[in-house]
Every structure is written in structure tokens, then in C-alpha cells.
Scaffold this active site. Structure first.
Site, PDB file in Angstrom:
ATOM      1  N   ASP A   1      31.776  74.666  39.906  1.00 54.12           N
ATOM      2  CA  ASP A   1      30.492  74.463  40.570  1.00 54.12           C
ATOM      3  C   ASP A   1      29.540  73.551  39.798  1.00 54.12           C
ATOM      4  O   ASP A   1      28.886  72.681  40.398  1.00 54.12           O
ATOM      5  CB  ASP A   1      29.818  75.801  40.885  1.00 54.12           C
ATOM      6  CG  ASP A   1      29.763  76.757  39.702  1.00 54.12           C
ATOM      7  OD1 ASP A   1      30.160  76.383  38.579  1.00 54.12           O
ATOM      8  OD2 ASP A   1      29.315  77.904  39.902  1.00 54.12           O
TER       9      ASP A   1
ATOM     10  N   GLN B   1      33.114  79.262  38.738  1.00 53.92           N
ATOM     11  CA  GLN B   1      34.128  79.148  37.700  1.00 53.92           C
ATOM     12  C   GLN B   1      34.591  80.508  37.179  1.00 53.92           C
ATOM     13  O   GLN B   1      33.936  81.530  37.389  1.00 53.92           O
ATOM     14  CB  GLN B   1      33.586  78.318  36.536  1.00 53.92           C
ATOM     15  CG  GLN B   1      33.409  76.844  36.886  1.00 53.92           C
ATOM     16  CD  GLN B   1      33.131  75.999  35.662  1.00 53.92           C
ATOM     17  OE1 GLN B   1      32.003  75.659  35.376  1.00 53.92           O
ATOM     18  NE2 GLN B   1      34.180  75.653  34.934  1.00 53.92           N
TER      19      GLN B   1
END
Length: 487
Positions: free
Chosen positions: A246, A71
Site C-alpha cells: 500500500d 502489507q
């Protein structure tokens, strides 16, 4: 058999799993390394993806795929779709000052008012990891590059876009109209968008005013699509799923439901939970993200997790098995030796300039076993603080799963329930981010309301221990004493 693929483009590597769309059974897999550093040319991710796909036997027989990605990474594109500069990753802390500036500006100079305003706007308070702070850093440090930015994407957005055939060198046309259309084809999902700092999981919409506050001008942002929707197709005709950040992808891969909490020990340490309601924590300890199913994923993230164990093993000149044995041979609390593990600064609490420190050193506790124990407990105490912060936001905590590379340590498994104060469940080691992306790909392919139900492993281990609150108490007594890096 219909096959789907899931990609995990993480900080350190790219993993690809190919699974049966109906049952989730693993068919084959592959991986490739990413370069080190806190800024990376996105093209290196694309090259690693191609290598991982080749290692997995290719995608010729795959009907759908989706990408789970690290991210916050700032991918900036010019009007032609070319990358403006190397992407700043989540763990690049050079934007710490920019984060402080943004909080002050939204609060008219009052940091508490600013933090409350940001939490109300996006569910989170900016710290150096969030994309919005990196855009402000770019505006201030590299104004010429900032002026070239026509679109901003995240790592998983950019890889999905490339898989769809867009981007220089990927077969896209080069005239201005085609370039504009290509930028408009960028997509993302709720989970990854919620980590940017300019999209709100509370309202399900972008805050372009906050983007402009950071970058200095407007830019194209990826279209946010629903968790089971299609982002497009590859040139070969494979369906592209929405993708996910993720942590959200890992939750989907594990089949987490409301009340489940994942404590992930990877490069970073993450405590994330599935929640039916959004959160807005003005303290900044809990970031109010979205999950990959339409619900929410409040989480607390530390910059230092398994690397703390790596550093301790290196200091002691042992491998991880020996480190674990040493840690388990020392008493709980390491006879007062405390490691505050801010080895790369820290995100939760927000101390980007902090350094790690050892406290309470005495002749009796300066042994390899005591240092090993202090390293494991220090890492876990930071995550216990995160779990406590989630509870303070009203997030239900029913089951706690321990995952990630650090969860392979026997010492971590045995000490975690004592420090966290709850039993921990350790599922088999797996590529849960890639698995979640594969499940999402199957969801997009099926076009159903809910993701497919894949069989979960029965090999989940439960670890129980008597709580050791004195370990948390002695950690809390010294964590405020951490030093900062010299200027």
C-alpha cells in the site's frame, strides 16, 4: 478511451478506481467494507473486491488492473490452494515474542548481533508486523496448521492470484498437478515482498533460509516480478499488473520522486521516502523496503495514527471538527500535558505490549482543549521521530506530503509543520493507493520502461509554522515511561 482499474485492499475496506490509461482521468469508482479484527478470512477480501467492483460499474470495459494491498498479512495455503487459517494482519501483535526469538536466534543469543544480522540480510529487523514473525508464531502456536502450509502469500498476492482464476471455487482444476501449477502461478512485487522478512531488497532475492527458520520447513513463495511487468491475465483477458504494497502504491499514485517523503495518517502512521539506495538500520526504527518503480522505500511505521484522534474525540464526546477547534485553542505543548499514544502497543519504537499514557497532568491543563492538543501533538511526535530516523539513515528529505484520513483535520495540518519542523504539503484527498495501482496497470498494459506520466493536481496546500522543539522535547522526556499491559 482505454480504461484501467486500481484496487486498494486496505485494512478497513476495498476501494476500486477506474481511470483513463493515457491521462489518468477518473471515470468511476466503488468501495466496500472489510470486517474488523486483526485476523481475517481472505475470502472476505475477495467478497469485498467483488462488491467494490460492482459498485464501480464492473470491469467489462477495463483493459488492465492491479492490486495495492495492506502489507505483511500472512496468507497460508495448503497443497490444494485452500487457505489454511484466517490471515494474521500487520497489526496483530501476538507474534511479538516470535520476533524476539528470531532476532536472538540469528544472533546466537545476542539481541544486538541478531538485529544487525537481520538488517544486513533483509534491510529490516523483525517486529510483530512482519510476515516472518507470524509464521514463527504459527509454527509454535498451531503446529498442525503450520505443517499444512505449502505456500505463503500476502494479501495483494492472493487477490491477484484469484483475479487470474486460481484458487478453490475460482475455476481451477483439482488434480494434484494442476494444484501445484496453480501455487506456482502466485506472483508478488518487490515492494510487498520486502515487507515479509524473507526477501531482501538489497540482493533482490528470497532468503529461504529465513523462511525455514520461521516456519520450520520450505514453502512455495510468489514469483517476484518487475514493477512494469505483467502478472498474467484475468479469465476475461484483462492484463494483471504486478501490484504493490500500500505505501509503495500510494507513492506511485502521488508521483513521488527521490527526496519526497509521505507522512500518511491512516489506521497506522507511516513516514516513507523515495530513495535511490537501500537502507539497513539495525536499530529497527527504519525498515528497508522497496518501492513500486525499482527504487527503494525506507519507512518508519507506527501502529497509532488517526485512531488516536478517534479515541480523543470519543473521550471528549465531540466530533472531529470540534476536536480540531479545541486543539487549536490550546497553546503549543498543551501547558505540559503529553499524550504518549501507544493505544494499540507500538511498532516504532518496537513496544508491542505498551499502553498509552497521559503525563504532566495539572489542574490548569486538565481541560478538553489541552487534551485535544496533546492528542494531536502526541500522534505527530511519533511521526516526527520516524522522520528523524530516516534522516539518520542518510535518506534525503526535500518535500514532505501529509496524506491519509488524519490529514483532513485542520488542527493536524496547522500543527504538523510546527512539530515536524518543516513545511508540509497537503494534496487533495484521494485514493492514492488505488490510483497507484491503476497507474501500474496502465504501465503493464503499455509495456514501457517507465510508468505513464499522469497529470498531478495543482490544488496542493502548503502549511508553514514556527517550529516548536519544546513539544518534541517534553514528549521525548516521557515516552520511555509508558506502561505495559498486565499479563
Amino acid at each position: 478511451m482505454t480504461l484501467v482499474a486500481g484496487v486498494d485492499s486496505s485494512t478497513q475496506s476495498c476501494k476500486v478506481v477506474i481511470r483513463d490509461a493515457e491521462t489518468g482521468a477518473l471515470v468511476r469508482s466503488g468501495r466496500a467494507a472489510h470486517p474488523d479484527g486483526t485476523e481475517v478470512e481472505p475470502e472476505r477480501w475477495w467478497e469485498a473486491l467483488q462488491a467494490a467492483v460492482a459498485d464501480a460499474g464492473g470491469l467489462a470495459d477495463v483493459a488492465a488492473l492491479a492490486v495495492g494491498g495492506q502489507q505483511h498479512g500472512m496468507v497460508t495455503l495448503d497443497p490444494d490452494g485452500a487457505v489454511v487459517r484466517p490471515a494474521l494482519l500487520w497489526n496483530d501483535t501476538r507474534s511479538a515474542g516470535a520476533a524476539r526469538d528470531l532476532v536472538l536466534e540469528l544472533g546466537d543469543g545476542d539481541p544486538e548481533a541478531g538485529a544487525a544480522a537481520w538488517a544486513k540480510a533483509i534491510g529490516s529487523v523483525p517486529v510483530a508486523s512482519l510476515t516472518v514473525t507470524k509464521l514463527r508464531w504459527l509454527r509454535d502456536a498451531e503446529p498442525q496448521n503450520a505443517a499444512r502450509v505449502a505456500a505463503v502469500a500476502l494479501p495483494h498476492d492472493w487477490l491477484t492470484w484469484r483475479l487470474a482464476g486460481h484458487g478453490p471455487g475460482a475455476g481451477a482444476a483439482t488434480d494434484a498437478a494442476a494444484d501445484a501449477a496453480a501455487l506456482a502461478a502466485l506472483t508478488t512485487d518487490r515492494s510487498d515482498a520486502s515487507g515479509t522478512g524473507y526477501w531482501s531488497p538489497i540482493t533482490d532475492g528470497y532468503r529461504t533460509d529465513l523462511l525455514t527458520l520461521a516456519l520450520g520447513h520450505d514453502a512455495v513463495l510468489p514469483r517476484v516480478i518487475g514493477p512494469g511487468e505483467r502478472a498474467g491475465t484475468t479469465p476475461a483477458g484483462a492484463v494483471l499488473g504486478a501490484g504493490a504494497g500500500d505505501n509503495a502504491a500510494a507513492a506511485l499514485g502521488m508521483g513521488m520522486v527521490e527526496g519526497d517523503v509521505a507522512v500518511s495518517l491512516g489506521t497506522s502512521g507511516v513516514v516513507s521516502a523515495i530513495s535511490a539506495t537501500s537502507t539497513a538500520d539495525p536499530s529497527g526504527l527504519v525498515t528497508g523496503f522497496a518501492d513500486a518503480t525499482g527504487a527503494f522505500l525506507p519507512l518508519a511505521c507506527t501502529l497509532n495514527a488517526s485512531r488516536v484522534l478517534d479515541a480523543a474525540a470519543r473521550m471528549l464526546g465531540v466530533d472531529h471538527d470540534e476536536l480540531s477547534t479545541l486543539a487549536l485553542s490550546a497553546p503549543a505543548g498543551a501547558d505540559g500535558l503529553v499524550l504518549v499514544p501507544y493505544l494499540e502497543g507500538e511498532r516504532t519504537p518496537n513496544r508491542p505490549e505498551a499502553t498509552g499514557a497521559l503525563h504532566g497532568m495539572r489542574l490548569a491543563n486538565t481541560t478538553p482543549a489541552h487534551l485535544a492538543r496533546a492528542a494531536v501533538e502526541g500522534m505527530l511526535c511519533g511521526l516526527a521521530d520516524g522522520l528523524e530516523a530516516l534522516r539518520a539513515q542518510g535518506v534525503p528529505v526535500r518535500r514532505v506530503f501529509l496524506i491519509g484520513g488524519g490529514a483532513k483535520s485542520e488542527a493536524v495540518r496547522q500543527i504538523a509543520p510546527a512539530v515536524l519542523g518543516v513545511d508540509v504539503l497537503v494534496p487533495p484527498a484521494g485514493e492514492y493507493v488505488a490510483d497507484g495501482a491503476a497507474r501500474q496497470a496502465a504501465w503493464a498494459l503499455a509495456g514501457t520502461v517507465r510508468p505513464p506520466e499522469w497529470a498531478s493536481s495543482s490544488d496542493v496546500l502548503t502549511f508553514t509554522a514556527q517550529p516548536t522543539p519544546h513539544v518534541r522535547d517534553q514528549y521525548a522526556a516521557v515516552r520511555e515511561l509508558t506502561a505495559t499491559r498486565p499479563a
